[in-house]
Design a protein around this motif. Structure first.
Motif, mmCIF file in Angstrom:
data_model
loop_
_atom_site.group_PDB
_atom_site.id
_atom_site.type_symbol
_atom_site.label_atom_id
_atom_site.label_comp_id
_atom_site.label_asym_id
_atom_site.label_seq_id
_atom_site.Cartn_x
_atom_site.Cartn_y
_atom_site.Cartn_z
ATOM 1 N N LEU A 115 54.203 -24.893 19.298
ATOM 2 C CA LEU A 115 54.503 -23.709 20.102
ATOM 3 C C LEU A 115 53.715 -22.504 19.605
ATOM 4 N N SER A 116 53.477 -21.571 20.486
ATOM 5 C CA SER A 116 52.864 -20.311 20.067
ATOM 6 C C SER A 116 53.811 -19.602 19.106
ATOM 7 N N PRO A 117 53.277 -18.833 18.145
ATOM 8 C CA PRO A 117 54.138 -18.154 17.168
ATOM 9 C C PRO A 117 55.226 -17.328 17.844
ATOM 10 N N LEU A 118 56.407 -17.333 17.233
ATOM 11 C CA LEU A 118 57.560 -16.617 17.776
ATOM 12 C C LEU A 118 57.732 -15.286 17.059
ATOM 13 N N GLU A 119 57.828 -14.210 17.825
ATOM 14 C CA GLU A 119 58.136 -12.901 17.267
ATOM 15 C C GLU A 119 59.653 -12.733 17.337
ATOM 16 N N THR A 120 60.313 -12.908 16.217
ATOM 17 C CA THR A 120 61.765 -12.856 16.199
ATOM 18 C C THR A 120 62.248 -12.302 14.871
ATOM 19 N N GLY A 121 63.394 -11.621 14.892
ATOM 20 C CA GLY A 121 63.858 -10.977 13.676
ATOM 21 C C GLY A 121 62.874 -9.907 13.255
ATOM 22 N N ASP A 122 62.564 -9.849 11.976
ATOM 23 C CA ASP A 122 61.623 -8.844 11.496
ATOM 24 C C ASP A 122 60.268 -9.446 11.136
ATOM 25 N N GLY A 123 59.951 -10.606 11.744
ATOM 26 C CA GLY A 123 58.678 -11.231 11.411
ATOM 27 C C GLY A 123 58.201 -12.196 12.476
ATOM 28 N N THR A 124 57.253 -13.032 12.081
ATOM 29 C CA THR A 124 56.644 -14.022 12.971
ATOM 30 C C THR A 124 56.815 -15.405 12.357
ATOM 31 N N LEU A 125 57.179 -16.362 13.192
ATOM 32 C CA LEU A 125 57.399 -17.729 12.724
ATOM 33 C C LEU A 125 56.540 -18.698 13.523
ATOM 34 N N GLU A 126 55.898 -19.630 12.834
ATOM 35 C CA GLU A 126 55.254 -20.735 13.522
ATOM 36 C C GLU A 126 56.342 -21.696 14.000
ATOM 37 N N ALA A 127 56.089 -22.399 15.096
ATOM 38 C CA ALA A 127 57.154 -23.214 15.681
ATOM 39 C C ALA A 127 56.597 -24.485 16.303
ATOM 40 N N ALA A 128 57.466 -25.482 16.446
ATOM 41 C CA ALA A 128 57.103 -26.752 17.069
ATOM 42 C C ALA A 128 58.303 -27.283 17.834
ATOM 43 N N LEU A 129 58.022 -28.029 18.897
ATOM 44 C CA LEU A 129 59.058 -28.626 19.740
ATOM 45 C C LEU A 129 58.855 -30.129 19.806
ATOM 46 N N GLU A 130 59.967 -30.868 19.744
ATOM 47 C CA GLU A 130 59.919 -32.317 19.932
ATOM 48 C C GLU A 130 61.089 -32.734 20.813
ATOM 49 N N TRP A 131 60.804 -33.544 21.819
ATOM 50 C CA TRP A 131 61.835 -34.204 22.613
ATOM 51 C C TRP A 131 61.754 -35.684 22.329
ATOM 52 N N ARG A 132 62.870 -36.279 21.970
ATOM 53 C CA ARG A 132 62.916 -37.726 21.724
ATOM 54 C C ARG A 132 63.793 -38.354 22.798
#
Length: 372
Positions: A115-132
Protein backbone atom coordinates in the motif's frame (compact mmCIF):
# COMPACT_ATOMS: atom_id res chain seq x y z
CA UNK A 1 -9.93 6.78 20.62
CA UNK A 2 -6.55 8.13 19.61
CA UNK A 3 -4.84 7.48 22.95
CA UNK A 4 -1.74 5.27 22.55
CA UNK A 5 -1.93 1.81 24.03
CA UNK A 6 0.85 -0.13 25.67
CA UNK A 7 2.13 -2.67 23.18
CA UNK A 8 3.40 -6.07 24.14
CA UNK A 9 7.11 -6.56 23.73
CA UNK A 10 6.56 -9.62 21.59
CA UNK A 11 4.16 -7.85 19.25
CA UNK A 12 6.57 -5.00 18.62
CA UNK A 13 9.67 -7.13 18.40
CA UNK A 14 8.83 -8.35 14.93
CA UNK A 15 10.69 -6.16 12.46
CA UNK A 16 10.11 -6.10 8.75
CA UNK A 17 6.96 -7.14 6.96
CA UNK A 18 4.75 -9.63 8.77
CA UNK A 19 3.04 -10.63 5.59
CA UNK A 20 4.32 -13.91 4.28
CA UNK A 21 6.79 -13.64 1.43
CA UNK A 22 5.04 -14.08 -1.87
CA UNK A 23 4.95 -17.84 -2.52
CA UNK A 24 6.27 -19.37 -5.72
CA UNK A 25 4.13 -19.26 -8.82
CA UNK A 26 2.86 -15.78 -7.93
CA UNK A 27 1.33 -13.92 -10.83
CA UNK A 28 0.53 -10.24 -11.28
CA UNK A 29 -3.08 -9.55 -10.37
CA UNK A 30 -5.14 -6.36 -10.62
CA UNK A 31 -8.75 -7.51 -10.68
CA UNK A 32 -10.89 -10.52 -11.53
CA UNK A 33 -12.22 -13.68 -9.97
CA UNK A 34 -10.39 -15.62 -7.27
CA UNK A 35 -11.61 -19.19 -6.77
CA UNK A 36 -11.14 -21.31 -3.67
CA UNK A 37 -13.19 -24.20 -2.36
CA UNK A 38 -15.85 -23.86 -5.05
CA UNK A 39 -16.55 -20.15 -4.44
CA UNK A 40 -15.37 -17.36 -6.72
CA UNK A 41 -14.87 -13.92 -5.19
CA UNK A 42 -14.76 -10.83 -7.41
CA UNK A 43 -11.82 -8.60 -6.47
CA UNK A 44 -11.02 -5.17 -7.82
CA UNK A 45 -8.56 -2.36 -7.21
CA UNK A 46 -5.27 -4.24 -6.73
CA UNK A 47 -3.66 -2.11 -9.43
CA UNK A 48 -1.20 0.70 -8.73
CA UNK A 49 -3.00 3.81 -7.51
CA UNK A 50 -6.28 1.94 -7.03
CA UNK A 51 -8.31 1.24 -3.90
CA UNK A 52 -8.59 -2.53 -3.28
CA UNK A 53 -11.99 -4.05 -2.57
CA UNK A 54 -13.93 -7.32 -2.56
CA UNK A 55 -17.31 -6.97 -4.26
CA UNK A 56 -19.11 -10.26 -4.67
CA UNK A 57 -19.11 -14.01 -4.21
CA UNK A 58 -20.51 -16.63 -6.59
CA UNK A 59 -21.06 -20.28 -5.78
CA UNK A 60 -22.71 -23.04 -7.83
CA UNK A 61 -26.31 -23.47 -6.78
CA UNK A 62 -26.52 -20.07 -5.09
CA UNK A 63 -29.70 -18.38 -6.35
CA UNK A 64 -29.30 -15.05 -4.63
CA UNK A 65 -27.52 -11.79 -5.23
CA UNK A 66 -23.77 -12.21 -5.74
CA UNK A 67 -23.02 -8.66 -4.59
CA UNK A 68 -22.32 -9.34 -0.95
CA UNK A 69 -20.32 -6.12 -0.68
CA UNK A 70 -20.42 -2.79 -2.40
CA UNK A 71 -16.76 -1.84 -1.92
CA UNK A 72 -16.03 -4.18 0.99
CA UNK A 73 -13.03 -5.34 3.02
CA UNK A 74 -11.22 -2.09 2.24
CA UNK A 75 -8.14 -1.05 4.27
CA UNK A 76 -8.40 2.43 5.79
CA UNK A 77 -6.52 4.79 8.08
CA UNK A 78 -7.40 7.90 10.06
CA UNK A 79 -5.32 11.00 9.37
CA UNK A 80 -4.33 13.48 12.08
CA UNK A 81 -6.43 16.17 10.38
CA UNK A 82 -9.49 13.93 10.04
CA UNK A 83 -12.78 15.66 10.83
CA UNK A 84 -14.01 12.60 12.72
CA UNK A 85 -13.84 8.80 12.96
CA UNK A 86 -15.89 8.31 9.79
CA UNK A 87 -13.59 10.60 7.81
CA UNK A 88 -11.17 7.81 6.92
CA UNK A 89 -8.63 7.63 4.12
CA UNK A 90 -9.07 4.69 1.76
CA UNK A 91 -5.73 2.96 1.22
CA UNK A 92 -4.34 2.56 -2.30
CA UNK A 93 -2.00 -0.04 -3.76
CA UNK A 94 1.43 1.43 -4.42
CA UNK A 95 2.07 -1.09 -7.22
CA UNK A 96 0.16 -3.84 -8.99
CA UNK A 97 -0.72 -6.73 -6.71
CA UNK A 98 -0.06 -10.48 -6.87
CA UNK A 99 -2.15 -13.63 -6.72
CA UNK A 100 -0.66 -16.95 -5.70
CA UNK A 101 -1.54 -20.28 -4.11
CA UNK A 102 -0.54 -20.55 -0.47
CA UNK A 103 2.92 -22.02 0.04
CA UNK A 104 1.47 -24.67 2.36
CA UNK A 105 -0.90 -27.56 1.74
CA UNK A 106 -4.10 -25.69 2.59
CA UNK A 107 -5.21 -24.96 -0.98
CA UNK A 108 -5.87 -21.33 -0.07
CA UNK A 109 -5.36 -18.47 -2.53
CA UNK A 110 -3.57 -15.25 -1.53
CA UNK A 111 -3.98 -11.81 -3.10
CA UNK A 112 -1.79 -8.97 -1.86
CA UNK A 113 -0.32 -5.57 -2.61
CA UNK A 114 2.00 -3.06 -1.01
CA UNK A 115 0.00 0.00 0.00
CA UNK A 116 1.01 3.61 -0.41
CA UNK A 117 2.40 5.07 2.84
CA UNK A 118 -0.27 6.00 5.38
CA UNK A 119 -0.30 9.44 6.99
CA UNK A 120 -1.79 8.65 10.38
CA UNK A 121 -1.21 9.73 13.95
CA UNK A 122 1.86 11.94 14.14
CA UNK A 123 3.84 10.16 11.43
CA UNK A 124 3.98 8.05 8.29
CA UNK A 125 3.75 4.26 8.15
CA UNK A 126 4.55 1.86 5.35
CA UNK A 127 1.71 -0.62 4.85
CA UNK A 128 0.73 -3.86 3.12
CA UNK A 129 -2.54 -5.69 2.49
CA UNK A 130 -3.17 -9.42 2.15
CA UNK A 131 -6.43 -11.25 1.48
CA UNK A 132 -6.38 -15.00 2.02
CA UNK A 133 -9.24 -16.94 0.43
CA UNK A 134 -9.65 -20.18 2.36
CA UNK A 135 -10.23 -23.52 0.70
CA UNK A 136 -13.46 -23.97 2.67
CA UNK A 137 -15.15 -21.75 0.07
CA UNK A 138 -16.49 -19.51 2.84
CA UNK A 139 -13.69 -17.72 4.73
CA UNK A 140 -11.67 -14.66 3.73
CA UNK A 141 -8.93 -13.36 6.02
CA UNK A 142 -7.92 -9.71 5.65
CA UNK A 143 -4.51 -8.64 7.02
CA UNK A 144 -3.16 -5.13 7.18
CA UNK A 145 0.38 -4.59 8.41
CA UNK A 146 2.12 -1.28 9.08
CA UNK A 147 5.83 -0.60 9.54
CA UNK A 148 7.56 2.40 11.02
CA UNK A 149 10.42 2.99 8.59
CA UNK A 150 11.21 6.44 10.03
CA UNK A 151 13.66 7.34 12.74
CA UNK A 152 10.99 8.54 15.17
CA UNK A 153 8.28 6.86 17.22
CA UNK A 154 4.84 7.11 15.58
CA UNK A 155 2.04 7.71 18.07
CA UNK A 156 -1.74 7.87 17.69
CA UNK A 157 -1.93 5.87 14.46
CA UNK A 158 -5.34 4.40 13.61
CA UNK A 159 -6.06 1.80 10.93
CA UNK A 160 -8.90 -0.59 10.13
CA UNK A 161 -11.37 -1.86 7.53
CA UNK A 162 -14.37 -0.33 5.79
CA UNK A 163 -17.18 -2.66 4.73
CA UNK A 164 -20.29 -1.74 2.77
CA UNK A 165 -22.50 -4.78 3.04
CA UNK A 166 -24.44 -3.97 -0.15
CA UNK A 167 -27.78 -4.61 1.46
CA UNK A 168 -28.65 -0.93 1.72
CA UNK A 169 -31.68 -0.16 3.89
CA UNK A 170 -32.46 -3.88 4.13
CA UNK A 171 -29.33 -4.63 6.14
CA UNK A 172 -30.09 -6.30 9.45
CA UNK A 173 -27.96 -7.44 12.34
CA UNK A 174 -28.68 -11.10 12.93
CA UNK A 175 -26.45 -11.55 15.99
CA UNK A 176 -23.44 -10.00 17.70
CA UNK A 177 -21.27 -10.22 20.80
CA UNK A 178 -23.35 -7.68 22.70
CA UNK A 179 -26.80 -8.30 21.19
CA UNK A 180 -26.56 -12.08 21.31
CA UNK A 181 -28.79 -14.19 19.08
CA UNK A 182 -31.20 -13.26 17.74
CA UNK A 183 -30.55 -9.53 17.61
CA UNK A 184 -33.49 -7.16 17.71
CA UNK A 185 -34.82 -5.61 14.50
CA UNK A 186 -33.29 -2.22 15.35
CA UNK A 187 -29.95 -3.46 16.70
CA UNK A 188 -26.66 -2.42 15.07
CA UNK A 189 -22.98 -3.14 15.66
CA UNK A 190 -21.62 -1.26 18.69
CA UNK A 191 -18.34 -0.86 20.58
CA UNK A 192 -17.76 -4.07 22.49
CA UNK A 193 -18.73 -6.25 19.55
CA UNK A 194 -15.96 -8.63 18.54
CA UNK A 195 -18.11 -10.61 16.11
CA UNK A 196 -21.29 -9.81 14.21
CA UNK A 197 -23.53 -11.41 11.60
CA UNK A 198 -25.41 -9.42 8.96
CA UNK A 199 -28.04 -10.46 6.46
CA UNK A 200 -30.28 -8.84 3.84
CA UNK A 201 -33.84 -8.73 5.00
CA UNK A 202 -35.36 -8.11 1.61
CA UNK A 203 -34.53 -6.18 -1.53
CA UNK A 204 -36.66 -4.71 -4.28
CA UNK A 205 -36.50 -7.88 -6.39
CA UNK A 206 -36.87 -10.32 -3.51
CA UNK A 207 -33.29 -11.59 -3.94
CA UNK A 208 -31.30 -12.43 -0.84
CA UNK A 209 -27.62 -11.77 -0.26
CA UNK A 210 -25.44 -14.30 1.58
CA UNK A 211 -25.25 -14.07 5.35
CA UNK A 212 -21.86 -12.72 6.49
CA UNK A 213 -20.08 -13.30 9.80
CA UNK A 214 -17.37 -10.74 10.57
CA UNK A 215 -14.83 -11.50 13.32
CA UNK A 216 -12.74 -8.56 14.53
CA UNK A 217 -10.60 -9.85 17.41
CA UNK A 218 -10.66 -11.04 21.00
CA UNK A 219 -11.44 -9.15 24.19
CA UNK A 220 -8.02 -9.71 25.79
CA UNK A 221 -6.03 -8.23 22.91
CA UNK A 222 -3.62 -5.33 22.73
CA UNK A 223 -6.15 -3.39 20.63
CA UNK A 224 -9.89 -3.91 20.34
CA UNK A 225 -12.27 -2.76 17.61
CA UNK A 226 -13.90 0.66 17.77
CA UNK A 227 -16.92 1.31 15.58
CA UNK A 228 -16.91 4.50 13.55
CA UNK A 229 -19.95 3.48 11.49
CA UNK A 230 -22.20 0.58 12.34
CA UNK A 231 -24.05 -1.91 10.17
CA UNK A 232 -27.56 -3.04 11.06
CA UNK A 233 -30.95 -1.38 11.53
CA UNK A 234 -31.09 -0.48 7.85
CA UNK A 235 -27.49 0.77 7.64
CA UNK A 236 -25.01 -1.14 5.49
CA UNK A 237 -21.79 0.81 6.16
CA UNK A 238 -19.38 -0.63 8.73
CA UNK A 239 -16.10 1.10 9.63
CA UNK A 240 -14.03 -0.76 12.21
CA UNK A 241 -10.95 1.04 13.55
CA UNK A 242 -8.01 0.16 15.79
CA UNK A 243 -6.05 2.75 17.76
CA UNK A 244 -2.51 1.39 17.59
CA UNK A 245 0.08 1.60 20.35
CA UNK A 246 3.24 3.63 19.87
CA UNK A 247 5.25 2.12 17.04
CA UNK A 248 9.00 2.40 17.47
CA UNK A 249 11.38 2.85 14.51
CA UNK A 250 11.77 -0.39 12.59
CA UNK A 251 8.79 -2.14 14.22
CA UNK A 252 5.87 -3.73 12.38
CA UNK A 253 2.39 -4.48 13.72
CA UNK A 254 -0.79 -5.75 12.09
CA UNK A 255 -4.52 -6.31 12.46
CA UNK A 256 -6.61 -9.14 11.04
CA UNK A 257 -10.31 -9.53 10.16
CA UNK A 258 -12.21 -12.66 9.16
CA UNK A 259 -15.27 -12.76 6.93
CA UNK A 260 -17.27 -15.97 6.63
CA UNK A 261 -19.95 -16.38 3.94
CA UNK A 262 -23.07 -18.43 4.64
CA UNK A 263 -24.85 -19.52 1.45
CA UNK A 264 -28.24 -21.12 1.89
CA UNK A 265 -31.09 -22.65 -0.07
CA UNK A 266 -34.06 -20.41 -0.61
CA UNK A 267 -37.45 -21.04 0.88
CA UNK A 268 -40.40 -20.69 -1.45
CA UNK A 269 -40.76 -17.02 -2.32
CA UNK A 270 -43.64 -15.37 -0.54
CA UNK A 271 -46.28 -14.19 -3.05
CA UNK A 272 -46.21 -10.52 -2.06
CA UNK A 273 -45.62 -7.61 -4.41
CA UNK A 274 -42.23 -5.99 -3.86
CA UNK A 275 -43.85 -2.60 -3.29
CA UNK A 276 -45.88 -3.98 -0.39
CA UNK A 277 -43.33 -6.44 0.92
CA UNK A 278 -41.78 -4.26 3.60
CA UNK A 279 -45.09 -3.21 5.09
CA UNK A 280 -46.48 -6.72 5.03
CA UNK A 281 -43.44 -8.66 6.13
CA UNK A 282 -41.80 -6.79 8.99
CA UNK A 283 -39.63 -8.15 10.35
CA UNK A 284 -38.61 -8.42 6.73
CA UNK A 285 -36.33 -11.39 7.27
CA UNK A 286 -39.42 -13.58 7.51
CA UNK A 287 -39.64 -13.18 3.76
CA UNK A 288 -36.91 -15.79 3.46
CA UNK A 289 -36.83 -17.76 6.71
CA UNK A 290 -33.78 -19.72 5.56
CA UNK A 291 -31.77 -16.51 5.87
CA UNK A 292 -32.47 -16.55 9.60
CA UNK A 293 -31.49 -20.23 9.72
CA UNK A 294 -28.18 -19.29 8.10
CA UNK A 295 -27.67 -16.59 10.74
CA UNK A 296 -28.21 -19.21 13.45
CA UNK A 297 -25.75 -21.59 11.76
CA UNK A 298 -23.11 -18.86 11.68
CA UNK A 299 -23.79 -17.95 15.31
CA UNK A 300 -23.44 -21.57 16.45
CA UNK A 301 -19.98 -21.68 14.85
CA UNK A 302 -18.73 -18.49 16.51
CA UNK A 303 -16.50 -20.37 18.97
CA UNK A 304 -14.00 -20.74 16.14
CA UNK A 305 -12.98 -17.13 16.72
CA UNK A 306 -12.52 -17.25 20.48
CA UNK A 307 -8.83 -17.44 19.68
CA UNK A 308 -6.56 -17.49 16.65
CA UNK A 309 -6.27 -21.16 15.73
CA UNK A 310 -3.34 -22.62 13.82
CA UNK A 311 -5.54 -23.03 10.75
CA UNK A 312 -6.82 -19.47 10.81
CA UNK A 313 -3.29 -18.19 11.44
CA UNK A 314 -1.84 -20.16 8.51
CA UNK A 315 0.96 -18.22 6.87
CA UNK A 316 1.35 -15.71 9.70
CA UNK A 317 4.94 -15.91 10.85
CA UNK A 318 4.25 -14.55 14.35
CA UNK A 319 0.55 -14.98 15.25
CA UNK A 320 1.05 -13.47 18.70
CA UNK A 321 2.03 -10.20 17.01
CA UNK A 322 -1.45 -9.72 15.53
CA UNK A 323 -2.55 -6.92 17.83
CA UNK A 324 -6.30 -7.55 17.79
CA UNK A 325 -5.99 -11.28 18.47
CA UNK A 326 -3.15 -11.59 21.00
CA UNK A 327 -3.34 -11.13 24.76
CA UNK A 328 -1.79 -8.03 26.31
CA UNK A 329 1.52 -8.60 28.06
CA UNK A 330 1.10 -6.91 31.42
CA UNK A 331 4.44 -6.82 33.24
CA UNK A 332 4.13 -7.37 36.96
CA UNK A 333 6.49 -6.27 39.70
CA UNK A 334 8.79 -9.16 40.50
CA UNK A 335 7.91 -10.57 43.89
CA UNK A 336 10.70 -10.89 46.41
CA UNK A 337 11.46 -14.57 46.91
CA UNK A 338 10.38 -15.93 50.25
CA UNK A 339 13.14 -17.55 52.21
CA UNK A 340 12.50 -20.81 53.96
CA UNK A 341 12.03 -20.48 57.68
CA UNK A 342 15.51 -21.71 58.65
CA UNK A 343 15.93 -19.52 61.69
CA UNK A 344 18.69 -17.52 59.99
CA UNK A 345 17.65 -14.34 61.79
CA UNK A 346 18.49 -16.10 65.13
CA UNK A 347 21.69 -17.80 63.98
CA UNK A 348 24.27 -15.24 65.19
CA UNK A 349 24.80 -16.85 68.69
CA UNK A 350 25.60 -20.18 67.03
CA UNK A 351 27.95 -18.48 64.60
CA UNK A 352 29.82 -16.76 67.47
CA UNK A 353 30.09 -20.03 69.38
CA UNK A 354 31.49 -21.81 66.35
CA UNK A 355 34.11 -19.09 65.91
CA UNK A 356 35.20 -19.46 69.57
CA UNK A 357 35.52 -23.23 69.20
CA UNK A 358 37.66 -22.79 66.08
CA UNK A 359 40.00 -20.40 67.92
CA UNK A 360 40.26 -22.75 70.88
CA UNK A 361 41.06 -25.63 68.62
CA UNK A 362 43.79 -23.65 66.90
CA UNK A 363 45.32 -22.72 70.27
CA UNK A 364 45.42 -26.36 71.40
CA UNK A 365 47.13 -27.42 68.18
CA UNK A 366 49.74 -24.68 68.63
CA UNK A 367 50.50 -25.73 72.22
CA UNK A 368 50.91 -29.37 71.22
CA UNK A 369 53.37 -28.39 68.53
CA UNK A 370 55.45 -26.37 71.02
CA UNK A 371 55.42 -29.23 73.51
CA UNK A 372 56.71 -31.53 70.83
Amino acid sequence: MRAPLAASGLALAVAGSLLVATPAVAAPFVDGGISAGGTTWRVEGLGAGQQPEIKEAQRPGWEGNSFTFDQGVRPVSLAADSTGPTDVDLAECAADGDLSPAADSTGDQIASCELSPLETGDGTLEAALEWRFFDDGATVRARMSVTNATGDTVSGATIGFRDNYYQDTDTRLGASTTAGHPAAEDDAVVDGDLLWITYAALDATSIEAPVILTAAGTADSTVTPQMASSAGDGGDLQITLYALPDIEPGDTVEVVHFYVWQFFEFDEVNPVDAADARANLEPAALFVPSALAAVETAWDARGRFDTLSDRDAAGIAEPSAVLNWNAVDEPSDPAEPELADTGVENAWPLTALAAILVLCGAGIIALRRRAA
